[in-house]
Design a protein around this motif. Structure first.
Motif, PDB file in Angstrom:
ATOM      1  N   ASN A 331       0.826  -1.205   0.000  1.00  0.00           N
ATOM      2  CA  ASN A 331       0.000   0.000   0.000  1.00  0.00           C
ATOM      3  C   ASN A 331       0.861   1.257   0.000  1.00  0.00           C
ATOM      4  O   ASN A 331       0.568   2.219  -0.721  1.00  0.00           O
ATOM      5  CB  ASN A 331      -0.938  -0.005   1.219  1.00  0.00           C
ATOM      6  CG  ASN A 331      -2.175  -0.842   1.003  1.00  0.00           C
ATOM      7  OD1 ASN A 331      -3.178  -0.372   0.468  1.00  0.00           O
ATOM      8  ND2 ASN A 331      -2.121  -2.104   1.406  1.00  0.00           N
ATOM      9  N   ALA A 334       2.284   1.709  -3.465  1.00  0.00           N
ATOM     10  CA  ALA A 334       1.298   2.188  -4.429  1.00  0.00           C
ATOM     11  C   ALA A 334       1.131   3.698  -4.343  1.00  0.00           C
ATOM     12  O   ALA A 334       1.088   4.402  -5.362  1.00  0.00           O
ATOM     13  CB  ALA A 334      -0.040   1.488  -4.206  1.00  0.00           C
ATOM     14  N   PHE A 421      -7.100   3.836  -7.586  1.00  0.00           N
ATOM     15  CA  PHE A 421      -6.468   2.861  -6.700  1.00  0.00           C
ATOM     16  C   PHE A 421      -7.035   2.988  -5.302  1.00  0.00           C
ATOM     17  O   PHE A 421      -7.430   4.068  -4.857  1.00  0.00           O
ATOM     18  CB  PHE A 421      -4.935   2.934  -6.732  1.00  0.00           C
ATOM     19  CG  PHE A 421      -4.302   4.245  -6.366  1.00  0.00           C
ATOM     20  CD1 PHE A 421      -3.732   4.441  -5.119  1.00  0.00           C
ATOM     21  CD2 PHE A 421      -4.203   5.278  -7.306  1.00  0.00           C
ATOM     22  CE1 PHE A 421      -3.102   5.633  -4.791  1.00  0.00           C
ATOM     23  CE2 PHE A 421      -3.576   6.475  -6.988  1.00  0.00           C
ATOM     24  CZ  PHE A 421      -3.031   6.659  -5.721  1.00  0.00           C
ATOM     25  N   LEU A 423      -6.531   2.039  -1.257  1.00  0.00           N
ATOM     26  CA  LEU A 423      -5.518   1.756  -0.254  1.00  0.00           C
ATOM     27  C   LEU A 423      -6.172   1.433   1.080  1.00  0.00           C
ATOM     28  O   LEU A 423      -7.207   2.011   1.429  1.00  0.00           O
ATOM     29  CB  LEU A 423      -4.592   2.964  -0.069  1.00  0.00           C
ATOM     30  CG  LEU A 423      -3.872   3.494  -1.316  1.00  0.00           C
ATOM     31  CD1 LEU A 423      -3.055   4.726  -0.963  1.00  0.00           C
ATOM     32  CD2 LEU A 423      -2.997   2.426  -1.939  1.00  0.00           C
ATOM     33  N   THR A 424      -5.556   0.539   1.817  1.00  0.00           N
ATOM     34  CA  THR A 424      -6.060   0.168   3.129  1.00  0.00           C
ATOM     35  C   THR A 424      -4.892  -0.096   4.071  1.00  0.00           C
ATOM     36  O   THR A 424      -3.801  -0.470   3.630  1.00  0.00           O
ATOM     37  CB  THR A 424      -6.960  -1.080   3.048  1.00  0.00           C
ATOM     38  OG1 THR A 424      -7.402  -1.428   4.358  1.00  0.00           O
ATOM     39  CG2 THR A 424      -6.220  -2.266   2.448  1.00  0.00           C
ATOM     40  N   GLU A 469      -4.199  -5.954   0.614  1.00  0.00           N
ATOM     41  CA  GLU A 469      -3.336  -5.393  -0.428  1.00  0.00           C
ATOM     42  C   GLU A 469      -4.037  -4.215  -1.126  1.00  0.00           C
ATOM     43  O   GLU A 469      -5.261  -4.116  -1.110  1.00  0.00           O
ATOM     44  CB  GLU A 469      -2.989  -6.460  -1.478  1.00  0.00           C
ATOM     45  CG  GLU A 469      -2.140  -7.595  -0.969  1.00  0.00           C
ATOM     46  CD  GLU A 469      -2.973  -8.723  -0.395  1.00  0.00           C
ATOM     47  OE1 GLU A 469      -4.223  -8.612  -0.417  1.00  0.00           O
ATOM     48  OE2 GLU A 469      -2.381  -9.726   0.080  1.00  0.00           O
ATOM     49  N   PRO A 470      -3.281  -3.339  -1.768  1.00  0.00           N
ATOM     50  CA  PRO A 470      -3.902  -2.275  -2.557  1.00  0.00           C
ATOM     51  C   PRO A 470      -4.548  -2.858  -3.804  1.00  0.00           C
ATOM     52  O   PRO A 470      -4.190  -3.947  -4.256  1.00  0.00           O
ATOM     53  CB  PRO A 470      -2.727  -1.372  -2.916  1.00  0.00           C
ATOM     54  CG  PRO A 470      -1.547  -2.301  -2.942  1.00  0.00           C
ATOM     55  CD  PRO A 470      -1.808  -3.297  -1.848  1.00  0.00           C
TER      56      PRO A 470
END
Length: 487
Positions: A331, A334, A421, A423-424, A469-470
Motif C-alpha cells: 500500500n 502504491a 487505486f 488503499l487500506t 493489499e492495494p
C-alpha cells in the motif's frame, strides 16, 4: 597553484554552450530511484562484502558499480536515478565515522576518489543517458566540513577564507534566521556555514554549478539543506544550473514547505510522507489525515506535481522499521508511485529493508543479491509500468490532481483521470467487502497488480473484496498494446 588551475578550468567550462537542459516538465514524467553510492553496488560485483552500518564507514560502493546494476533499476521501470554528492570529502575516520554519504565536502572541484575516477563518473552519466534515463546529482553548497574545533579555512576549495563563512553559532531550529546563519555539525565534525549573502560567494557558486552541469551533463539537482539557506539564493543557483531543481526542506508543515517552490522547481514532499507513513503502516493509522494533507498540499503549493513523492530516504527510517507486513508495504509503494508528484524510491525499499534511523537505514544493497522475487520488486515494477503508460497516453495525466475519498476508517480511494487505486491499512489477512461507484456503466477494468479482470455494472458500480493489499484499477481498453497484464 593546483587550486588556481582548477578555478581557471571551471571558469572556462562555465563559458561553454550548455547542453539541452532537462526541464521541470520533462522531469514530471520521470520516476526516480535514489542511490546512496557507497551502499548500492561495488565495482567487483560482490554480494558478500561486509558492511556494518553502525560503524559509519565506507563500504565500497562506486560509480562503476552503479553502471553494472542499471539494468536492475531500469528493469523496475525507473526512468531516472539520483546519486550521492560527488565532491571530495573529509579524509579518514572521525568520531562520527567516515564521509561515505557525501555530505562533508572540503573541495567542490575535486571528486571523491572512493567512488571512482572522473572517467567512471562520465561513463555512468553516459550509461544512464543511453537508456533514455535522467541522472540527478545531490549537491551540498550550504557548508564545508571540518574535523575538530580548529577550522582550517584554507582547506576549503574554492572558498578558502573565513570571510566567506558565517561566524560560528549553534542553530535554534525554532528560528528561521538562526537556521540560515548558524552551523550544523557537532564536536567531531563542524559543518562550517557558507555566507550565501556574500556576492562573491554567490557568483562563485553560480559559476561552479554552471560548469558542473556543462562538464558532466547532469539532468537535475537535489538541493541539500535548502531550508538552511535564504530562499532567493536558490533562484540564482538553479538559473545558473539550468536544470530541474528539487529541494530538501525537512518539515511537515505545508505552510513552511510550499513557499520554497517560488524559488525552485519542486521540493521533497515531506508533509505527505509523514502523514502517509503513519496512516498506512498500522491499522490505527488515521486515513483521514492522509486525505486532508493531500488537499492542503494541492491548495497551498504552487504545483505539487513537481514535488518528489517519497516514503523513506537516507535521513528517515525505512518503512520496514515500522511494519514488515507485506500488504501494508504494498500500500505504501502504491501511494509512493501513483500519487501526485514525481516518485522517488530510496534504494532498498523494493527489498523491504528494515533499517531504522541513520545509520541503520543505509544498508549495503549487494547483501540482498538484488533479488527480484519474494519482495516488492514485482509490485513496484507493475506500478511504474502503469504510471509510465498512463503518462504516455494522456497528456494531462501527470498534471491532473488526484481526488481522495474516504471509504471507511481504514480504506481510501484515489482517482486520477482513468486510474483508480484503493488503499487500506488493515494488513495481510484482513478481508472487507464493499461496492465502489463512479465508473462508466459496464466498464471493463483490470486490477494491474494481480492482472484480475472485473466489470462495473450498468450503474457504474463495482463490488470489491479487499484482503489487505492495494487495488489498482485501470480500463482494460486503455491497456491495449501496453504489455501490462499481457494486453
Amino acid at each position: 597553484m593546483h587550486s588556481q588551475l582548477l578555478l581557471i578550468l571551471v571558469a572556462i567550462l562555465s563559458a561553454l554552450p550548455c547542453t539541452i537542459a532537462a526541464s521541470a516538465s520533462a522531469w514530471r514524467n520521470r520516476s526516480i530511484y535514489q542511490v546512496m553510492t557507497d551502499r548500492f553496488s561495488r565495482s567487483d560485483g560482490s554480494s558478500t562484502s561486509a558492511c556494518q552500518t553502525s560503524e559509519r564507514d565506507y563500504c565500497g560502493g562506486t560509480w562503476r558499480g552503479i553502471i553494472n546494476k542499471l539494468d536492475y533499476i531500469s528493469g523496475m521501470g525507473f526512468t531516472a536515478i539520483w546519486i550521492s554528492p560527488i565532491g571530495q570529502q573529509i579524509n579518514g575516520r572521525t568520531g562520527e565515522g567516515e564521509a561515505y554519504h557525501g555530505y562533508w565536502p572540503t573541495n567542490l572541484y575535486a571528486l571523491n576518489e572512493r567512488f571512482g575516477t572522473e572517467q567512471d563518473l562520465r561513463d555512468l552519466v553516459a550509461a544512464v543517458h543511453s537508456r533514455g534515463m535522467y541522472i540527478m546529482l545531490d549537491v551540498v553548497v550550504n557548508h564545508f566540513a571540518n574535523q575538530g574545533d580548529i577550522i582550517v579555512y584554507s582547506d576549503f576549495v574554492p572558498l578558502s577564507d573565513s570571510r566567506y563563512f558565517h561566524p560560528k553559532c549553534d542553530i535554534d531550529w525554532g528560528n528561521q534566521t538562526s537556521i540560515e546563519l548558524c552551523w550544523m555539525g557537532n564536536g567531531y565534525v563542524h559543518l562550517v556555514d557558507v555566507d550565501t549573502e556574500n556576492d562573491f560567494v554567490v557568483s562563485t557558486l553560480e559559476t561552479y554549478m554552471a560548469a558542473l552541469i556543462t562538464n558532466y551533463e547532469f539532468d537535475g539537482l537535489r538541493l541539500d539543506a535548502s531550508r538552511n539557506i535564504r530562499k532567493p539564493f536558490w533562484t540564482k543557483l538553479c538559473l545558473a544550473a539550468n536544470v530541474y531543481c528539487q529541494g530538501e526542506v525537512w518539515a511537515g508543515d505545508p505552510e513552511l514547505v510550499c513557499p520554497y517552490q517560488e524559488y525552485m522547481d519542486g521540493l521533497h514532499n515531506y508533509p505527505m510522507k509523514e502523514v502517509a507513513t503513519t496512516a498506512l503502516t498500522s491499522s490505527t493509522g488515521n486515513m483521514a489525515d492522509l486525505i486532508n494533507m493531500a488537499s492542503k498540499m494541492n491548495t497551498r503549493c504552487k504545483d505539487v506535481t513537481l514535488f518528489g513523492t517519497f516514503m523513506e530516504n537516507h535521513d528517515n527510517p525505512r518503512i520496514g522499521s515500522f511494519t514488515t507486513d507485506p500488504a501494508r508495504l504494498q500500500n505504501v509503494a502504491a501511494l509512493n508511485i501513483l500519487a501526485d508528484g514525481i516518485p522517488v524510491l530510496y534504494y532498498g525499499q523494493e527489498q523491504a529493508l528494515t533499517g531504522s534511523n541513520d545509520p541503520a537505514n543505509r544498508e549495503a544493497l549487494w547483501l540482498t543479491d538484488y533479488r527480484t522475487t519474494g519482495n516488492l520488486v514485482p509490485t513496484i515494477t507493475s506500478l511504474n509500468r502503469l504510471r509510465n503508460h498512463a503518462a504516455s497516453t494522456s497528456p494531462t495525466f501527470l498534471t491532473t490532481s488526484a481526488v481522495y475519498t474516504l471509504l471507511s476508517s481504514s480504506v481510501i480511494r484515489v482517482r486520477k483521470e482513468n486510474l483508480v487505486f484503493v488503499l487500506t491499512n488493515t494488513g495481510s489477512g484482513a478481508s472487507a467487502a464493499m461496492t465502489m461507484d463512479g465508473f462508466a456503466p459496464s466498464l471493463d477494468l483490470v486490477e494491474v497488480l494481480t492482472c484480475t479482470h472485473a466489470r462495473a455494472d450498468e450503474k457504474g458500480r463495482l463490488p470489491l473484496v479487499l484482503r489487505g493489499e492495494p487495488m489498482v484499477l485501470y480500463p482494460e481498453s486503455l491497456l491495449s498494446g501496453s504489455g501490462i497484464c499481457a494486453l
